[in-house]
Design a protein around this motif. Structure first.
Motif, mmCIF file in Angstrom:
data_model
loop_
_atom_site.group_PDB
_atom_site.id
_atom_site.type_symbol
_atom_site.label_atom_id
_atom_site.label_comp_id
_atom_site.label_asym_id
_atom_site.label_seq_id
_atom_site.Cartn_x
_atom_site.Cartn_y
_atom_site.Cartn_z
ATOM 1 N N ARG A 8 35.942 139.450 -91.826
ATOM 2 C CA ARG A 8 34.600 140.018 -91.669
ATOM 3 C C ARG A 8 33.584 138.995 -92.165
ATOM 4 O O ARG A 8 33.939 138.015 -92.823
ATOM 5 N N MET A 9 32.322 139.247 -91.885
ATOM 6 C CA MET A 9 31.266 138.308 -92.266
ATOM 7 C C MET A 9 31.335 137.926 -93.739
ATOM 8 O O MET A 9 31.190 136.759 -94.090
ATOM 9 N N GLU A 10 31.559 138.898 -94.595
ATOM 10 C CA GLU A 10 31.557 138.611 -96.028
ATOM 11 C C GLU A 10 32.739 137.763 -96.477
ATOM 12 O O GLU A 10 32.792 137.302 -97.612
ATOM 13 N N ASP A 11 33.707 137.506 -95.574
ATOM 14 C CA ASP A 11 34.875 136.688 -95.905
ATOM 15 C C ASP A 11 34.659 135.200 -95.649
ATOM 16 O O ASP A 11 35.462 134.379 -96.092
ATOM 17 N N GLU A 13 32.705 132.789 -96.740
ATOM 18 C CA GLU A 13 32.647 131.875 -97.886
ATOM 19 C C GLU A 13 34.007 131.733 -98.559
ATOM 20 O O GLU A 13 34.390 130.639 -98.978
ATOM 21 N N TYR A 37 31.985 130.222 -89.428
ATOM 22 C CA TYR A 37 31.160 131.306 -88.886
ATOM 23 C C TYR A 37 31.293 131.393 -87.364
ATOM 24 O O TYR A 37 31.392 132.483 -86.806
ATOM 25 N N GLU A 47 43.840 139.727 -98.287
ATOM 26 C CA GLU A 47 42.926 140.196 -99.328
ATOM 27 C C GLU A 47 43.732 140.815 -100.460
ATOM 28 O O GLU A 47 44.502 141.752 -100.256
#
Length: 152
Positions: A8-11, A13, A37, A47
């Motif tokens: 997901r986007m928050e992953d 970094e 990205y 995770e």
């Protein structure tokens, strides 16, 4: 026990950080934040229970019915729990779902990918990979990676 899921986007970094750390040992090629990205939908992540990203792996469509498993990384403290194998399985399943007929990898860990069902092959059967990515690698043409393929 870590879970394997689509990134997901928050992953982004976290993916960038563990790939960057692995490039120090020449385990994987570097990837810019922009590249991560741009290709975020290719990635699966492992995770941990605390929410930390402890592994990643991407399935990249290369050509008609051909895909590559790339950027497989598991943090050192999380190795030995079959996270790499589970992420490769997720990539292979996604390839099947997409109708891909062959999945390949360029690797230095031949035994691991043999256990996943890949077999060594000749890099000359992968011209799309060589001319799209390998040509820009600082190790080209003296790459020590082994091309391996799995027919689905």
């Amino acid at each position: 026990m870590a879970i394997i899921r689509k990134a997901r986007m928050e992953d982004a970094e976290g993916i960038h950080s563990i790939i960057k750390d692995s490039t120090k040992n020449a385990m994987v090629l570097p990837r810019s934040r922009s590249s991560i990205y741009n290709h975020l939908r290719d990635f699966f992540v492992a995770e941990a229970q605390d929410g930390q990203i402890v592994g990643c792996c991407a399935l990249s469509i290369t050509w008609d019915c051909l895909a590559e498993v790339r950027s497989l990384v598991v943090t050192p403290e999380s190795r030995g729990a079959n996270l790499g194998g589970r992420m490769v399985e997720a990539c292979v399943q996604e390839a099947r779902d997409l109708g891909v007929r062959e999945v390949f990898v360029l690797t230095n860990i031949e035994d691991f990918f043999n256990k996943q069902g890949f077999v060594a092959t000749d890099k000359n059967i992968l011209p799309q990979k060589v001319w799209a990515d390998c040509i820009n690698c600082p190790l080209f043409p003296d790459c020590d990676e082994i091309p391996m393929i799995m027919k689905l």
